[in-house]
Design a protein around this motif. Sequence first.
Motif, PDB file in Angstrom:
ATOM      1  N   ALA A  15       0.833  -1.204   0.000  1.00  0.00           N
ATOM      2  CA  ALA A  15       0.000   0.000   0.000  1.00  0.00           C
ATOM      3  C   ALA A  15       0.865   1.250   0.000  1.00  0.00           C
ATOM      4  O   ALA A  15       0.593   2.217  -0.732  1.00  0.00           O
ATOM      5  N   ALA A  16       1.924   1.235   0.821  1.00  0.00           N
ATOM      6  CA  ALA A  16       2.799   2.405   0.912  1.00  0.00           C
ATOM      7  C   ALA A  16       3.516   2.683  -0.401  1.00  0.00           C
ATOM      8  O   ALA A  16       3.668   3.841  -0.812  1.00  0.00           O
ATOM      9  N   VAL A  17       3.951   1.629  -1.078  1.00  0.00           N
ATOM     10  CA  VAL A  17       4.602   1.807  -2.385  1.00  0.00           C
ATOM     11  C   VAL A  17       3.621   2.400  -3.389  1.00  0.00           C
ATOM     12  O   VAL A  17       3.943   3.345  -4.119  1.00  0.00           O
ATOM     13  N   GLU A  18       2.408   1.871  -3.426  1.00  0.00           N
ATOM     14  CA  GLU A  18       1.400   2.369  -4.378  1.00  0.00           C
ATOM     15  C   GLU A  18       1.058   3.824  -4.105  1.00  0.00           C
ATOM     16  O   GLU A  18       0.940   4.632  -5.038  1.00  0.00           O
ATOM     17  N   LEU A  19       0.900   4.185  -2.844  1.00  0.00           N
ATOM     18  CA  LEU A  19       0.588   5.576  -2.504  1.00  0.00           C
ATOM     19  C   LEU A  19       1.773   6.493  -2.803  1.00  0.00           C
ATOM     20  O   LEU A  19       1.592   7.620  -3.299  1.00  0.00           O
ATOM     21  N   ALA A  22       2.000   7.581  -6.263  1.00  0.00           N
ATOM     22  CA  ALA A  22       0.985   8.582  -6.623  1.00  0.00           C
ATOM     23  C   ALA A  22       1.272   9.935  -5.987  1.00  0.00           C
ATOM     24  O   ALA A  22       0.445  10.854  -6.083  1.00  0.00           O
ATOM     25  N   GLY A  23       2.417  10.073  -5.330  1.00  0.00           N
ATOM     26  CA  GLY A  23       2.786  11.356  -4.758  1.00  0.00           C
ATOM     27  C   GLY A  23       2.294  11.595  -3.344  1.00  0.00           C
ATOM     28  O   GLY A  23       2.403  12.717  -2.830  1.00  0.00           O
ATOM     29  N   VAL A  24       1.754  10.568  -2.703  1.00  0.00           N
ATOM     30  CA  VAL A  24       1.271  10.709  -1.332  1.00  0.00           C
ATOM     31  C   VAL A  24       2.452  10.624  -0.364  1.00  0.00           C
ATOM     32  O   VAL A  24       3.360   9.805  -0.552  1.00  0.00           O
ATOM     33  N   GLN A  25       2.426  11.459   0.665  1.00  0.00           N
ATOM     34  CA  GLN A  25       3.448  11.406   1.696  1.00  0.00           C
ATOM     35  C   GLN A  25       3.031  10.362   2.725  1.00  0.00           C
ATOM     36  O   GLN A  25       2.067  10.545   3.453  1.00  0.00           O
ATOM     37  N   VAL A  26       3.743   9.261   2.778  1.00  0.00           N
ATOM     38  CA  VAL A  26       3.337   8.151   3.643  1.00  0.00           C
ATOM     39  C   VAL A  26       4.302   7.985   4.809  1.00  0.00           C
ATOM     40  O   VAL A  26       5.497   8.266   4.701  1.00  0.00           O
TER      41      VAL A  26
END
Length: 432
Positions: A15-19, A22-26
């Motif tokens: 999930a963290a890789v996918e986010l 997409a430019g999400v700060q995880v």
Amino acid sequence: MKAAIVGGGWAGLSAAVELSRAGVQVTVFEAARQVGGRARSVEARGRRLDNGQHILIGAYRETLRLMTAVGVDPERLLKRLPLEVNFPDGKGSHFRMRLPRLPAPLHLAFGLLGARGVSVAEKFSAVRFMRFLQDARYCLDADCTVSTLLDRHRQRGKLRTCLWESLCLAALNTSPKQASAQIFVNTLRDSLGGGRAATDLLLPAADLDRLFPAAAASFIAAHGGKIRCATRVETIDDGFQVAGERFDGVLLAVGPQHAATLLARQQATAETAQLLAGYHFEPIATVYCGYAPQLRLPFPMLGLAARGRGEIGQWAFDRGALCGTPGVIAFVLSGHGAWEELDRQELVAQLDAELASALHTRLPVIAWQQVIREQRATFSCRPGLRRPAARTARSGLWLAGDYVCAEYPATLEAAVRSGLAAARGMLLEKRG
């Protein structure tokens, strides 16, 4: 957008890789001191060992794709072999089934009909069973146990015990007498019922950390994300504050028992918490034995058929052939069974004796041993088991984990698929 991922196993990392892509700060919060969850490497007695001996197959499309995305070469770190099921027997009734490199479905038909150590009647019965599943589009009218399904279709003898029941226990980590027939059929659909490459065994030729967790953590960091290990999340408040930091959304990627505790504290998710709190669990033990370096198994993965009372063996893996550690044999025991009552010394002695009997030879003296037990390794995959959705009743809160992927048992592919689905759902929710 800032997202908190609670749990650094394969589902959470996926999930963290996918986010991150997409430019999400995880930020990934992991209670343990390292990421990887139940599929990680550990230090034991000065040796680097896996927490369990995992098997991948060619049908694990999303796992293989994601490994490549984070910079891992599956063809280098996984030993790809045609599916071969070997159950040697020192008494002379060796079971062996190997799928030839032919186009599907010829590879399966020739593999079943060419199986050794079984009668002609058993072979044709197995072919008819697979034909029934294909005609039914791998969808049963009603779920039942795997044993009931096999009884119904007259699957008997060694093809039943060494193929169907062994595959069930390996994939579902649940006894055929209790395992869901529909979930088992789903695994057959995507493996034996898939293309020829889908049936290939992908045996790890490196430790589990190198297969995905380490590269995923590096990928996340390179995209501005953070990994916070040794950080246990006890609660998630109404404003999505986790460990003193506020987020726009939270993705829970922890085991069902831990998710139940966190979800129970919110009225909107109390029903899902109650569902997960009712889950049963199955154990897995991995028994590492260090023999003399010259010991080699005839195949990297061998089945040990428990032929008599008191025998417990299931699978033995030659880590020398797989990982370049000659003489190291990993025995894997899945699901509840008599093996749970044995202490470490008894377990090692029993498995050593059963391997010697199966190979009809005297084994070298064991130089060292390590037993790793996971009491709650997977959820018990039983008929009609209700599975939660990735999207919870609380906006912004999502679930991931192998138990969320409703079509599959507790496998790495299920964990990866659930993580990807939850991440994509979170992205769509924010965009909407």
